[in-house]
Design a protein around this motif. Sequence first.
Motif, PDB file in Angstrom:
ATOM      1  N   GLY A 119       0.815  -1.213   0.000  1.00  0.00           N
ATOM      2  CA  GLY A 119       0.000   0.000   0.000  1.00  0.00           C
ATOM      3  C   GLY A 119       0.845   1.258   0.000  1.00  0.00           C
ATOM      4  O   GLY A 119       0.520   2.239  -0.686  1.00  0.00           O
ATOM      5  N   SER A 238      -7.542  -3.134  -5.286  1.00  0.00           N
ATOM      6  CA  SER A 238      -7.650  -3.854  -4.024  1.00  0.00           C
ATOM      7  C   SER A 238      -6.276  -4.300  -3.545  1.00  0.00           C
ATOM      8  O   SER A 238      -5.413  -4.670  -4.349  1.00  0.00           O
ATOM      9  CB  SER A 238      -8.560  -5.082  -4.189  1.00  0.00           C
ATOM     10  OG  SER A 238      -8.590  -5.843  -3.003  1.00  0.00           O
ATOM     11  N   ALA A 347      -6.570   4.680   4.044  1.00  0.00           N
ATOM     12  CA  ALA A 347      -7.760   4.247   3.313  1.00  0.00           C
ATOM     13  C   ALA A 347      -7.928   2.733   3.375  1.00  0.00           C
ATOM     14  O   ALA A 347      -9.052   2.221   3.477  1.00  0.00           O
ATOM     15  CB  ALA A 347      -7.681   4.719   1.860  1.00  0.00           C
ATOM     16  N   ASP A 348      -6.812   2.010   3.348  1.00  0.00           N
ATOM     17  CA  ASP A 348      -6.896   0.548   3.390  1.00  0.00           C
ATOM     18  C   ASP A 348      -7.341   0.056   4.755  1.00  0.00           C
ATOM     19  O   ASP A 348      -7.965  -1.003   4.865  1.00  0.00           O
ATOM     20  CB  ASP A 348      -5.536  -0.062   3.031  1.00  0.00           C
ATOM     21  CG  ASP A 348      -5.632  -1.551   2.739  1.00  0.00           C
ATOM     22  OD1 ASP A 348      -6.615  -1.954   2.081  1.00  0.00           O
ATOM     23  OD2 ASP A 348      -4.752  -2.304   3.177  1.00  0.00           O
ATOM     24  N   ALA A 351     -10.966   0.278   4.396  1.00  0.00           N
ATOM     25  CA  ALA A 351     -11.451  -0.753   3.482  1.00  0.00           C
ATOM     26  C   ALA A 351     -11.468  -2.122   4.150  1.00  0.00           C
ATOM     27  O   ALA A 351     -12.384  -2.926   3.930  1.00  0.00           O
ATOM     28  CB  ALA A 351     -10.560  -0.789   2.242  1.00  0.00           C
ATOM     29  N   ARG A 352     -10.489  -2.380   4.987  1.00  0.00           N
ATOM     30  CA  ARG A 352     -10.379  -3.707   5.590  1.00  0.00           C
ATOM     31  C   ARG A 352     -11.243  -3.866   6.834  1.00  0.00           C
ATOM     32  O   ARG A 352     -11.790  -4.951   7.089  1.00  0.00           O
ATOM     33  CB  ARG A 352      -8.908  -3.968   5.952  1.00  0.00           C
ATOM     34  CG  ARG A 352      -8.671  -5.329   6.574  1.00  0.00           C
ATOM     35  CD  ARG A 352      -7.206  -5.630   6.731  1.00  0.00           C
ATOM     36  NE  ARG A 352      -7.039  -6.875   7.463  1.00  0.00           N
ATOM     37  CZ  ARG A 352      -6.255  -7.023   8.516  1.00  0.00           C
ATOM     38  NH1 ARG A 352      -5.571  -6.011   8.973  1.00  0.00           N
ATOM     39  NH2 ARG A 352      -6.147  -8.184   9.121  1.00  0.00           N
ATOM     40  N   VAL A 367      -9.873  -1.128  -1.645  1.00  0.00           N
ATOM     41  CA  VAL A 367      -9.406   0.188  -1.226  1.00  0.00           C
ATOM     42  C   VAL A 367      -9.734   1.257  -2.271  1.00  0.00           C
ATOM     43  O   VAL A 367      -9.895   2.441  -1.939  1.00  0.00           O
ATOM     44  CB  VAL A 367      -7.886   0.146  -0.946  1.00  0.00           C
ATOM     45  CG1 VAL A 367      -7.083  -0.057  -2.230  1.00  0.00           C
ATOM     46  CG2 VAL A 367      -7.429   1.406  -0.228  1.00  0.00           C
ATOM     47  N   THR A 371     -10.926   5.249  -1.715  1.00  0.00           N
ATOM     48  CA  THR A 371     -10.285   6.434  -2.304  1.00  0.00           C
ATOM     49  C   THR A 371     -11.227   7.148  -3.254  1.00  0.00           C
ATOM     50  O   THR A 371     -11.185   8.375  -3.374  1.00  0.00           O
ATOM     51  CB  THR A 371      -9.000   6.042  -3.047  1.00  0.00           C
ATOM     52  OG1 THR A 371      -9.292   5.073  -4.076  1.00  0.00           O
ATOM     53  CG2 THR A 371      -7.978   5.455  -2.090  1.00  0.00           C
TER      54      THR A 371
END
Length: 392
Positions: A119, A238, A347-348, A351-352, A367, A371
């Motif tokens: 990332g 992703s 951001a990840d 997302a996670r 992700v 974003t």
Amino acid sequence: MAGDASTETAVDRGTRTARFGWFDGSLVALAVASVCVTLASALVQVSFGTYSMSIPEAWRALFDPAILLDPRRLLYFFFGEWVMRLLTGYGGEVDALLDGLAVGTTVVWTLRLPRVLVGALVGASLAVSGAIFQAVTRNELASPYILGVSAGAGLGALVALVLFTALEAVLPLVAAGGGAFAFLLVYVIAWKNGTNPVRLVLAGVIVSTVFHSLQTGLFFLASDIGVVQQALSWTTGSLTGVGWEQFRTALPWVVVALALALVGARQLNVLLLGERTAAALGMSVERTRFALAAVAVLAASAAVAVAGIVSFVGLIVPHVVRTIVGSDYKRLVVGCVFAGPALLTAADVGARLFFEVAFNSPVQIPVGIVTGLVGGPYFLYLMRTRDQLGEL
């Protein structure tokens, strides 16, 4: 003699100030804040999962001396088995390197840490790519996503995954070829006795739309459902499932692209002055523009090759960094190298963990969706707050 020595000292001090004066307080503050955000995101990432750990436990696992003080393990993780054996002369089984490690250390270093590092690479490369495109086109709306480069790189990668699986070994090169073709196509469409910011953006929208349609069409050519699922993750961007292999795939290309961006910072500053001024200063404008665009394409394509099409990072980060450190491209590129990873790793985390925290569900979203949700409103903010949006 004393006067000569003091004069020489003053000259040396002035030379050092001129050489490093660009590294000012605002850039230092941005770098420190970005590193803190990235580290915080990393600790959150490595703490949560099927094997849950507290923040202190995750910290101890991340900085376990059994890993950090063993060159064989470090080389194996970061550079792969072949490099590790070549540099250390290790002749044993690779699995033996992981024997004796604590369970938390094994989970962090084999499964969770590489996702954070990938990332960070993707964020830095997309941010720098967007900054370069904005200078090359003199257009503050330019980014790999908007100019169609991400779509072209994604299409090239999908062609390799679906139609020519033997090309997976050189996936970044294939993605770079697709990104370069997309950018050239945008330039051809936008050219009419020169280009302007509006035509470049419109041409980028056209190329992105066509290439996204081609990507969707490729799904129907894939007979393996696993390939289809992998392809879908590419189109949304992703980091789910990425590991050390993806890190090692992207690392050399990203390092080269970032180094070339720093070397070309002066040329990027000159391009911002306009074509006539740049030509008057002795620059071969078109040659320089396309050389720097190639660097931006390489950076974006390396990111797409391991994470798919992550939108808006290349647009948001250069704007934020430019607001903080100014328009000098040496500061801007360095700022993007720090701020890009901060944005994408944060951001990840969302997302996670969003569904896990909000609904107690293990579902992870790409992700690129996060974003996009951040970048869309920011794009609208730029439109509403700028009287003249487009040309730098």
